[in-house]
Design a protein around this motif. Structure first.
Motif, PDB file in Angstrom:
ATOM      1  N   GLU A 132       0.707  -1.202   0.403  1.00 46.90           N
ATOM      2  CA  GLU A 132      -0.365  -0.198   0.137  1.00 46.90           C
ATOM      3  C   GLU A 132       0.613   1.114  -0.236  1.00 46.90           C
ATOM      4  OE1 GLU A 132      -0.797  -2.494   2.197  1.00 46.90           O
ATOM      5  OE2 GLU A 132      -2.693  -3.208   1.492  1.00 46.90           O
ATOM      6  N   SER A 133       2.139   1.613   0.653  1.00 39.57           N
ATOM      7  CA  SER A 133       2.700   2.450   0.532  1.00 39.57           C
ATOM      8  C   SER A 133       3.734   2.708  -0.584  1.00 39.57           C
ATOM      9  CB  SER A 133       4.033   1.945   1.499  1.00 39.57           C
ATOM     10  OG  SER A 133       4.383   1.281   2.028  1.00 39.57           O
ATOM     11  N   VAL A 134       4.353   1.941  -0.994  1.00 36.52           N
ATOM     12  CA  VAL A 134       4.432   1.717  -2.444  1.00 36.52           C
ATOM     13  C   VAL A 134       4.133   1.989  -3.480  1.00 36.52           C
ATOM     14  CG1 VAL A 134       5.231   0.525  -4.711  1.00 36.52           C
ATOM     15  CG2 VAL A 134       6.369  -0.330  -1.541  1.00 36.52           C
ATOM     16  N   CYS A 135       2.285   2.024  -3.547  1.00 32.04           N
ATOM     17  CA  CYS A 135       1.550   2.586  -4.152  1.00 32.04           C
ATOM     18  C   CYS A 135       1.015   3.343  -4.267  1.00 32.04           C
ATOM     19  CB  CYS A 135       0.061   1.490  -3.988  1.00 32.04           C
ATOM     20  SG  CYS A 135       0.334  -0.129  -4.490  1.00 32.04           S
ATOM     21  N   ASP A 136       0.736   4.470  -2.692  1.00 34.14           N
ATOM     22  CA  ASP A 136       0.644   6.035  -3.057  1.00 34.14           C
ATOM     23  C   ASP A 136       1.970   6.333  -3.219  1.00 34.14           C
ATOM     24  OD1 ASP A 136      -1.462   4.604  -1.565  1.00 34.14           O
ATOM     25  OD2 ASP A 136      -1.395   4.507   0.720  1.00 34.14           O
ATOM     26  N   LEU A 137       2.754   5.964  -2.738  1.00 34.47           N
ATOM     27  CA  LEU A 137       3.926   7.113  -2.893  1.00 34.47           C
ATOM     28  C   LEU A 137       3.863   7.382  -4.198  1.00 34.47           C
ATOM     29  CD1 LEU A 137       6.008   8.905  -1.740  1.00 34.47           C
ATOM     30  CD2 LEU A 137       8.044   6.624  -1.379  1.00 34.47           C
ATOM     31  N   THR A 138       3.229   6.268  -5.059  1.00 35.36           N
ATOM     32  CA  THR A 138       3.840   6.035  -6.423  1.00 35.36           C
ATOM     33  C   THR A 138       3.184   7.279  -7.502  1.00 35.36           C
ATOM     34  OG1 THR A 138       4.786   3.877  -6.736  1.00 35.36           O
ATOM     35  CG2 THR A 138       3.592   4.144  -8.963  1.00 35.36           C
ATOM     36  N   VAL A 139       2.107   6.269  -7.395  1.00 31.39           N
ATOM     37  CA  VAL A 139       0.612   8.072  -7.767  1.00 31.39           C
ATOM     38  C   VAL A 139       0.519   8.885  -7.140  1.00 31.39           C
ATOM     39  CG1 VAL A 139      -1.066   5.368  -8.306  1.00 31.39           C
ATOM     40  CG2 VAL A 139      -1.639   6.809  -5.564  1.00 31.39           C
ATOM     41  N   SER A 140       2.078   8.969  -6.024  1.00 31.12           N
ATOM     42  CA  SER A 140       1.787  10.891  -5.403  1.00 31.12           C
ATOM     43  C   SER A 140       2.905  11.364  -6.344  1.00 31.12           C
ATOM     44  CB  SER A 140       1.895  10.434  -4.072  1.00 31.12           C
ATOM     45  OG  SER A 140       2.363  11.746  -3.224  1.00 31.12           O
ATOM     46  N   ALA A 141       3.339  10.148  -6.106  1.00 34.84           N
ATOM     47  CA  ALA A 141       4.485  10.884  -7.713  1.00 34.84           C
ATOM     48  C   ALA A 141       4.419  11.093  -8.451  1.00 34.84           C
ATOM     49  CB  ALA A 141       5.841  10.032  -7.182  1.00 34.84           C
ATOM     50  N   ALA A 142       3.405   9.800  -9.794  1.00 35.04           N
ATOM     51  CA  ALA A 142       2.632  11.044 -10.935  1.00 35.04           C
ATOM     52  C   ALA A 142       1.826  11.701 -11.112  1.00 35.04           C
ATOM     53  CB  ALA A 142       2.189   9.600 -11.314  1.00 35.04           C
ATOM     54  N   SER A 143       1.258  11.803  -9.555  1.00 39.02           N
ATOM     55  CA  SER A 143       0.952  13.099  -9.432  1.00 39.02           C
ATOM     56  C   SER A 143       1.443  14.736  -9.230  1.00 39.02           C
ATOM     57  CB  SER A 143      -0.294  12.971  -8.763  1.00 39.02           C
ATOM     58  OG  SER A 143      -1.343  14.693  -8.410  1.00 39.02           O
ATOM     59  N   ASP A 144       2.655  14.713  -9.017  1.00 36.67           N
ATOM     60  CA  ASP A 144       2.693  15.575  -8.019  1.00 36.67           C
ATOM     61  C   ASP A 144       4.269  16.006  -9.098  1.00 36.67           C
ATOM     62  OD1 ASP A 144       1.402  15.920  -5.577  1.00 36.67           O
ATOM     63  OD2 ASP A 144       2.718  15.245  -4.488  1.00 36.67           O
TER      64      ASP A 144
END
Length: 188
Positions: A26-38
């Protein structure tokens, strides 16, 4: 946020380092989508992780609607095609009958990037031709780091299970040997 190519690569490198310190899927997925967005300005993105015969959303960008992604079969829509072929996909115009099967009818374009056998990263837009080949390459770079982190977490979980099995085995063997040793000590 619009970065120069060098700044974007540097920011993705920083995220790669942070991804390696994550300890849950979950933390890998959350960080990935956050980085993709930001960093990549993919404001509507998600990661679908394989769970049995399904691809299940495990990380969704904060700007995505609550119903912006959904569980899909391994052979369903663009996500299924990406997962099965292992090839990134760029769709400039999503049509109602084109088998992309978007979660929302107002999605007009998108990209889909495989995360090896873990699942799929997807970004969509409500406008046509919102993504380029460069966007796919940057998403593939980000996702390659996510894959490495997910591989590590999977190996660590497997090792933890092996250690637990070995501990149970050692406990049984220790108990099974204790009685014969006590009897032998009694004879001595």
């Amino acid at each position: 946020m619009t970065n120069s190519p060098g700044e974007t690569i540097e920011a993705l490198h920083d995220v790669a380092t942070r991804l390696q310190s994550q300890d849950t899927t979950e933390s890998v997925c959350d960080l990935t989508v956050s980085a993709a967005s930001d960093i990549l300005d993919f404001n509507l993105c998600t990661i679908l992780i394989r769970d049995g015969e399904w691809l299940v959303p495990r990380g969704t960008s904060k700007d995505a609607p609550a119903d912006g992604s959904r569980q899909m079969r391994l052979d369903q829509g663009l996500a299924g095609k990406t997962y099965q072929t292992g090839e990134s996909q760029l769709v400039n115009t999503i049509e109602p009958d084109d088998n992309t099967d978007p979660a929302k009818l107002d999605y007009r374009s998108g990209i889909s990037v495989p995360i090896d056998d873990h699942g799929v990263f997807q970004a969509v837009s409500t406008t046509e031709s919102a993504f380029t080949v460069d966007d796919i390459e940057l998403a593939e770079l980000l996702v390659s780091h996510s894959k490495t982190a997910l591989d590590r977490i999977e190996r660590e979980q497997e090792l933890k299970q092996q250690i637990e099995r070995l501990d149970r085995f050692a406990s049984v063997v220790s108990h099974d040997l204790r009685n014969p040793l006590n009897i032998a000590q009694g004879y001595l």
